[in-house]
Design an enzyme around this catalytic site. Structure first.
Site, PDB file in Angstrom:
ATOM      1  N   SER A  22     -13.443 -20.318  -2.088  1.00  7.91           N
ATOM      2  CA  SER A  22     -13.466 -19.214  -0.769  1.00  7.91           C
ATOM      3  C   SER A  22     -12.383 -19.816   0.200  1.00  7.91           C
ATOM      4  O   SER A  22     -12.225 -19.265   1.297  1.00  7.91           O
ATOM      5  CB  SER A  22     -14.595 -18.889  -0.267  1.00  7.91           C
ATOM      6  OG  SER A  22     -15.266 -20.038   0.208  1.00  7.91           O
ATOM      7  N   HIS A 155     -11.996  25.066  14.811  1.00  8.39           N
ATOM      8  CA  HIS A 155     -11.539  25.629  13.812  1.00  8.39           C
ATOM      9  C   HIS A 155     -10.076  25.336  13.871  1.00  8.39           C
ATOM     10  O   HIS A 155      -9.260  26.064  12.780  1.00  8.39           O
ATOM     11  CB  HIS A 155     -12.147  26.745  13.380  1.00  8.39           C
ATOM     12  CG  HIS A 155     -13.368  26.854  13.545  1.00  8.39           C
ATOM     13  ND1 HIS A 155     -14.520  26.797  12.452  1.00  8.39           N
ATOM     14  CD2 HIS A 155     -13.960  27.528  14.499  1.00  8.39           C
ATOM     15  CE1 HIS A 155     -15.693  27.149  13.007  1.00  8.39           C
ATOM     16  NE2 HIS A 155     -15.605  27.754  14.253  1.00  8.39           N
ATOM     17  N   SER A 276      13.558   7.983   9.300  1.00  4.09           N
ATOM     18  CA  SER A 276      13.754   8.139   7.951  1.00  4.09           C
ATOM     19  C   SER A 276      14.896   7.152   7.339  1.00  4.09           C
ATOM     20  O   SER A 276      16.157   7.344   7.833  1.00  4.09           O
ATOM     21  CB  SER A 276      13.918   9.344   7.619  1.00  4.09           C
ATOM     22  OG  SER A 276      14.391   9.768   6.274  1.00  4.09           O
ATOM     23  N   LYS A 282      15.129  12.427  11.504  1.00  2.00           N
ATOM     24  CA  LYS A 282      13.831  12.477  11.520  1.00  2.00           C
ATOM     25  C   LYS A 282      13.327  11.218  12.695  1.00  2.00           C
ATOM     26  O   LYS A 282      13.864  10.119  12.734  1.00  2.00           O
ATOM     27  CB  LYS A 282      13.344  11.765  10.050  1.00  2.00           C
ATOM     28  CG  LYS A 282      13.166  12.784   9.037  1.00  2.00           C
ATOM     29  CD  LYS A 282      12.490  14.137   9.345  1.00  2.00           C
ATOM     30  CE  LYS A 282      11.068  13.925   9.664  1.00  2.00           C
ATOM     31  NZ  LYS A 282      10.115  13.428   8.642  1.00  2.00           N
ATOM     32  N   GLU A 289      -0.058   7.956  11.931  1.00  2.25           N
ATOM     33  CA  GLU A 289      -0.525   8.141  10.476  1.00  2.25           C
ATOM     34  C   GLU A 289      -1.149   6.879   9.809  1.00  2.25           C
ATOM     35  O   GLU A 289      -2.375   7.311   9.247  1.00  2.25           O
ATOM     36  CB  GLU A 289       0.863   8.460   9.558  1.00  2.25           C
ATOM     37  CG  GLU A 289       1.448   9.753  10.027  1.00  2.25           C
ATOM     38  CD  GLU A 289       2.858  10.044   9.392  1.00  2.25           C
ATOM     39  OE1 GLU A 289       2.926   9.421   8.217  1.00  2.25           O
ATOM     40  OE2 GLU A 289       3.468  10.697   9.653  1.00  2.25           O
TER      41      GLU A 289
HETATM   42  N1  ARG Z   1     -18.658 -20.473   0.558  1.00  2.00           N
HETATM   43  C1  ARG Z   1     -19.783 -20.347   0.387  1.00  2.00           C
HETATM   44  C2  ARG Z   1     -20.223 -18.917   1.254  1.00  2.00           C
HETATM   45  O1  ARG Z   1     -19.197 -18.299   1.736  1.00  2.00           O
HETATM   46  C3  ARG Z   1     -20.687 -21.370   1.049  1.00  2.00           C
HETATM   47  C4  ARG Z   1     -22.155 -21.456   0.577  1.00  2.00           C
HETATM   48  C5  ARG Z   1     -22.095 -21.835  -0.706  1.00  2.00           C
HETATM   49  N2  ARG Z   1     -23.581 -22.200  -1.014  1.00  2.00           N
HETATM   50  C6  ARG Z   1     -23.936 -22.503  -2.286  1.00  2.00           C
HETATM   51  N3  ARG Z   1     -25.300 -22.474  -2.478  1.00  2.00           N
HETATM   52  N4  ARG Z   1     -23.432 -22.728  -3.176  1.00  2.00           N
HETATM   53  O2  ARG Z   1     -21.147 -18.306   1.072  1.00  2.00           O
END
Ligand code: ARG
Length: 472
Positions: A22, A155, A276, A282, A289
């Site tokens: 992550s 409406h 445009s 335009k 939008e």
């Molecule tokens: N990056 C993980 C999350 O966002 C952190 C937690 C990971 N915990 C674990 N028990 N693997 O949730």
């Protein structure tokens, strides 16, 4: 190296790393993770788990890591699973054995929940500020609009004339409810999960209350399982910003319509218009939008997250990591949309003459004719029928309504004055109505509402914002 390698015989496969990391999106949590880590370290010292020199070393190291990050000098490694791992790895590199104590009594489960709550607190306050910015723009346009009016629609058919100020403030009040919802959501976000550990708390003398107070949280968790498993605060934040986006979308849709040649009610400023690539003539309303278009994505982020949560047994599951991308995306998009829509609203030219001309049809005062009869004793349903017949006749025989009203034995010349341009809107006198008399009170109430929002925001910001020392 992962934090958990010792349990396993072989290093993680590349495919696992690529799929489960992550770090690519959670590094923006770094300031909050550092702030929470400093509070955690102080808590460990209060419990006697660190001596004061270890505490000072760890706090200084965490601050140094923050400085490296703020200066763009921090080296993330692809082996850092997430931002929490990266920070702990670096703290241990810099502070050796003492660094290896930072994770005492803590899990990434309570750590990530804490960082997310700190992030949400701070970002939702920015959304509130953005909303107030747009409300200010609407209020200023309402003042400028004075007694000018336009057709009010139901409406999308012309219904009755309303003050332009009334129309602007209608959007302002919807946004005021969004602000209120954000404050309400913030109240539930304002809980520290730190001290819940992986799921069950700890055998060590932690100080969850002290840590919560140091981070400016209103309170700590009541249940450790709930503390690490709960992400309804994410769902709630996603809903509230999606609701803001729905409101922006409706404003956007109106401005798309109003800026067409067919309506001609507003002319967008060039800074808030696009052209445009092919058609030289335009001038397009792309901000309006996209205010409408991006809303779909925010609704998707909310529904996607609800679907992710629905099957999860207690407590932490890795699925919960999926909260970040939708939330970051929704909050980022709504923040930009608020600023852009406020700019567009503040700078568009109001073509009041066109609006008023569109509102000046005598048919827009048909209800005033009916009510004229009502005050003279005719039951409303009969009055409605009488006026409807006159309107029908006027269309059928192509005779101006004024002529038929004057000739009618129910009305006569006095009633014709109700149909004159600009008269109908002045006759909406009831509280909260669309005419000039109630509007003065409404405008005062809206100004008071804005003041209250600003002071609530200030009060919360002073508690919720100053918890990220390296990035202040
Ligand atoms: N990056 C993980 C999350 O966002 C952190 C937690 C990971 N915990 C674990 N028990 N693997 O949730």
């Amino acid at each position: 190296m992962t934090l958990w390698q010792a349990r396993l015989d072989s290093a993680p496969d590349k495919a696992l790393v690529a799929f489960t990391e992550s770090l690519s999106f959670d590094r923006r949590l770094a300031p909050y993770d550092l702030a929470a880590s400093i509070a955690h370290v102080n808590g460990l010292a209060r419990g006697g788990l660190l001596d004061s020199s270890e505490r000072d070393t760890l706090v200084a190291t965490l601050e140094a890591v923050g400085q490296e990050m703020a200066a763009g000098k921090f080296e993330f490694r692809s082996s850092d699973e997430d931002v929490h791992t990266a920070i702990e790895r670096r703290v241990t590199e810099l502070a050796g054995e003492t660094g290896a104590k930072v994770h005492t009594g803590r899990s990434r489960n309570d750590q990530v929940a804490t960082a997310m709550r700190l992030w949400v607190r701070s970002e939702l306050l920015e959304v509130v500020a953005g909303l107030i910015g747009l409300q200010d723009a609407l209020a200023a346009r309402a003042v400028e609009a004075g007694d000018s009016y336009l057709p009010g629609y139901t409406h999308l058919q012309r219904a009755q004339p309303v003050l332009l100020a009334h129309h602007f403030l209608a959007h302002g009040w919807a946004l005021a409810r969004d602000v209120d919802r954000l404050f309400d959501c913030l109240d539930r976000v304002d809980v520290s999960p730190l001290g819940a550990g992986a799921l069950a708390g700890s055998s060590l003398p932690l100080d969850p209350d002290g840590v919560a107070a140091e981070l400016g949280f209103a309170r700590r968790f009541d249940n450790s399982l709930d503390a690490v498993a709960d992400r309804d605060f994410v769902a709630e934040a996603l809903f509230v910003v999606a609701m803001v986006a729905v409101h922006l979308s409706r404003i956007g849709e109106e401005i798309v319509l109003w800026s067409t040649d067919e309506f001609g009610f507003v002319t967008l400023a060039d800074e808030f218009s696009t052209g445009s690539s092919m058609l030289p003539q335009k001038k397009n309303a792309d901000v309006a939008e996209l205010a409408r278009g991006k809303c779909g994505r925010l609704i998707g982020n909310l529904t996607g997250w609800l679907a992710t949560m629905k099957g999860l047994p207690l407590a932490y599951n890795r699925d919960l990591q999926e909260d970040k991308e939708p939330l970051f995306d929704s909050v980022d998009q709504v923040g930009r949309a608020l600023v852009a829509v406020a700019g567009m609203v503040a700078t568009m030219r109001l073509n009041v003459a066109v609006m008023q001309q569109a509102a000046d049809s005598p048919y827009g005062a048909a209800i005033d004719l009916a009510e004229w009869l009502v005050v003279r004793g005719t039951p409303f349903r009969q009055a409605h029928g009488l006026v409807a017949s006159l309107v029908k006749e006027s269309f059928l025989r192509q005779v101006p309504l004024e002529e038929l009203v004057e000739a009618s034995d129910k009305f006569g010349v006095e009633a014709v004055s109700l149909l004159a341009p600009g008269v109908a809107v002045t006759r909406r006198t009831t509280p909260g109505g669309a005419g000039p008399v109630p509007l003065r009170l409404q405008a005062d109430a809206f100004a008071r509402c804005l003041e209250e929002e600003a002071s609530r925001l200030d009060a919360l910001a002073s508690r919720m914002k100053p918890v990220i020392p390296p990035f202040r």
